[in-house]
Scaffold this active site. Structure first.
Site, PDB file in Angstrom:
ATOM      1  N   HIS A 132      -1.340   1.372  -4.393  1.00 29.97           N
ATOM      2  CA  HIS A 132      -1.692   2.784  -4.208  1.00 29.97           C
ATOM      3  C   HIS A 132      -0.774   3.704  -5.011  1.00 29.97           C
ATOM      4  O   HIS A 132      -0.702   4.900  -4.757  1.00 29.97           O
ATOM      5  CB  HIS A 132      -1.644   3.172  -2.719  1.00 29.97           C
ATOM      6  CG  HIS A 132      -2.765   2.551  -1.940  1.00 29.97           C
ATOM      7  ND1 HIS A 132      -2.785   2.492  -0.576  1.00 29.97           N
ATOM      8  CD2 HIS A 132      -3.899   1.941  -2.338  1.00 29.97           C
ATOM      9  CE1 HIS A 132      -3.884   1.891  -0.162  1.00 29.97           C
ATOM     10  NE2 HIS A 132      -4.572   1.537  -1.216  1.00 29.97           N
ATOM     11  N   GLN A 156       0.848  -1.195   0.000  1.00 31.00           N
ATOM     12  CA  GLN A 156       0.000   0.000   0.000  1.00 31.00           C
ATOM     13  C   GLN A 156       0.888   1.250   0.000  1.00 31.00           C
ATOM     14  O   GLN A 156       0.386   2.364  -0.110  1.00 31.00           O
ATOM     15  CB  GLN A 156      -0.910   0.021   1.233  1.00 31.00           C
ATOM     16  CG  GLN A 156      -1.845  -1.168   1.322  1.00 31.00           C
ATOM     17  CD  GLN A 156      -2.561  -1.208   2.656  1.00 31.00           C
ATOM     18  OE1 GLN A 156      -3.627  -0.607   2.845  1.00 31.00           O
ATOM     19  NE2 GLN A 156      -1.975  -1.895   3.623  1.00 31.00           N
TER      20      GLN A 156
HETATM   21  N1  APR Z   1       6.624  -2.250  12.829  1.00 31.48           N
HETATM   22  C1  APR Z   1       5.454  -2.861  12.512  1.00 31.48           C
HETATM   23  N2  APR Z   1       4.264  -2.219  12.461  1.00 31.48           N
HETATM   24  C2  APR Z   1       4.271  -0.893  12.733  1.00 31.48           C
HETATM   25  C3  APR Z   1       5.445  -0.184  13.076  1.00 31.48           C
HETATM   26  C4  APR Z   1       6.663  -0.926  13.118  1.00 31.48           C
HETATM   27  N3  APR Z   1       7.824  -0.340  13.442  1.00 31.48           N
HETATM   28  N4  APR Z   1       5.113   1.121  13.312  1.00 31.48           N
HETATM   29  C5  APR Z   1       3.783   1.214  13.115  1.00 31.48           C
HETATM   30  N5  APR Z   1       3.274   0.006  12.785  1.00 31.48           N
HETATM   31  C6  APR Z   1       1.881  -0.341  12.484  1.00 31.48           C
HETATM   32  C7  APR Z   1       0.853   0.481  13.256  1.00 31.48           C
HETATM   33  O1  APR Z   1       0.560  -0.194  14.484  1.00 31.48           O
HETATM   34  C8  APR Z   1      -0.343   0.445  12.300  1.00 31.48           C
HETATM   35  O2  APR Z   1      -1.165  -0.689  12.549  1.00 31.48           O
HETATM   36  O3  APR Z   1       1.667  -0.031  11.125  1.00 31.48           O
HETATM   37  C9  APR Z   1       0.301   0.293  10.919  1.00 31.48           C
HETATM   38  C10 APR Z   1       0.248   1.578  10.105  1.00 31.48           C
HETATM   39  O4  APR Z   1      -1.101   1.819   9.837  1.00 31.48           O
HETATM   40  P1  APR Z   1      -1.496   3.081   8.939  1.00 31.48           P
HETATM   41  O5  APR Z   1      -0.747   4.280   9.410  1.00 31.48           O
HETATM   42  O6  APR Z   1      -3.001   3.092   8.886  1.00 31.48           O
HETATM   43  O7  APR Z   1      -0.905   2.719   7.510  1.00 31.48           O
HETATM   44  P2  APR Z   1      -1.556   1.771   6.434  1.00 31.48           P
HETATM   45  O8  APR Z   1      -2.253   0.610   7.077  1.00 31.48           O
HETATM   46  O9  APR Z   1      -0.483   1.466   5.447  1.00 31.48           O
HETATM   47  O10 APR Z   1      -2.652   2.721   5.726  1.00 31.48           O
HETATM   48  C11 APR Z   1      -3.312   2.156   4.615  1.00 31.48           C
HETATM   49  O11 APR Z   1      -4.408   4.251   4.214  1.00 31.48           O
HETATM   50  O12 APR Z   1      -3.959   6.486   4.366  1.00 31.48           O
HETATM   51  C12 APR Z   1      -4.215   5.468   3.464  1.00 31.48           C
HETATM   52  O13 APR Z   1      -3.452   5.135   1.271  1.00 31.48           O
HETATM   53  C13 APR Z   1      -3.019   5.287   2.590  1.00 31.48           C
HETATM   54  O14 APR Z   1      -1.802   3.280   2.019  1.00 31.48           O
HETATM   55  C14 APR Z   1      -2.412   3.983   3.092  1.00 31.48           C
HETATM   56  C15 APR Z   1      -3.614   3.238   3.624  1.00 31.48           C
END
Ligand code: APR
Length: 231
Positions: free
Chosen positions: A105, A87
């Protein structure tokens, strides 16, 4: 063994790139609606271009972390039996050595022309309203999928999910569909499912197994286990 790995912003967090939902809804100080929607781009393309120029500059300053590197190593072992669906719009999987990647994405280092649909590698600044190298119109936009737009390659992804023996999600909150629905699609088709995430996510309960911890620790451990099964 056919494996599909879905990655989200959490796999790039330890490389220094901010995730989306850990920053209480602000993305580098911007509301998503102001910089990551087609309406925002219509309304104020220069602000959107500047926002993505900042993201590209930031990306040039960071490097893949052990989680990206472990997935590249796994591709050397599994070859065509591994597909990474990300993503993320960063190029850290590529820089770690992965080749079999689907950017559902889009990609920060690609620009798309809204007139001729041409795509161009783009790693310097788009400037305010750049002209398309293909058709010359000033209709270049970041080649990223904004809210309200269709993700890329969904049919390819769904075909891979249906054939997978194992589905692994790394660093994603399970907050955004269709990616959040991939675990269910894989499980229904008979895959085992594993979540590797810092905290439990909105979809942890849908996985056969959910491990909590930093991706840079959990992913290399999991890949080592795939390489030389300990049991
Ligand atoms: N190691 C593993 N997981 C982690 C770490 C780490 N060091 N740091 C954060 N996380 C986890 C968080 O706990 C959270 O569950 O990564 C996840 C990040 O979630 P989001 O910020 O929501 O990112 P994502 O899931 O990729 O978002 C999906 O949403 O905003 C839109 O298009 C955008 O691609 C993105 C999509």
């Amino acid at each position: 063994m056919k494996v599909v790995v879905l990655t989200g912003a959490g796999i790039s967090a330890e490389s220094g790139l901010a995730t989306f939902r850990d920053a209480d809804g602000l993305w580098q100080g911007h509301h998503v609606d102001d910089v990551a929607t087609p309406e925002a781009f219509q309304r104020d393309p220069a602000t959107v271009h500047r926002f993505y120029d900042d993201r590209r500059r930031e990306l040039r300053a960071v490097a893949p972390n052990p989680a990206h590197i472990a997935l590249a190593r796994l591709e050397q072992i599994l070859g065509d039996d591994l597909l990474v669906v990300t993503q993320n719009v960063d190029d850290l999987h590529e820089r770690a050595g992965s080749r079999r990647i689907v950017h559902m994405h889009g990609e920060l280092l690609s620009a798309l022309c809204a007139s001729c649909q041409g795509r161009f590698a783009w790693d310097d600044d788009l400037g305010d309203v750049p002209a398309c190298p293909g058709c010359g119109n000033s209709t270049l936009r970041p080649d990223v999928v904004w809210f309200g737009e269709m993700p890329y390659d969904l049919d390819l992804i769904e075909r891979a999910l249906i054939q997978a023996d194992l589905f692994v999600a790394v660093g994603t909150s399970g907050a955004v569909y269709p990616a959040a629905g991939f675990v269910r699609m894989a499980a229904v088709a008979g895959a085992r499912t594993l979540e590797l995430n810092l905290d439990s996510s909105e979809t942890s309960h849908l996985f056969d197994e959910a491990r909590q911890g930093p991706a840079s620790k959990l992913v290399p451990e999991w890949v080592a286990d795939v390489q030389a099964p300990s049991h």
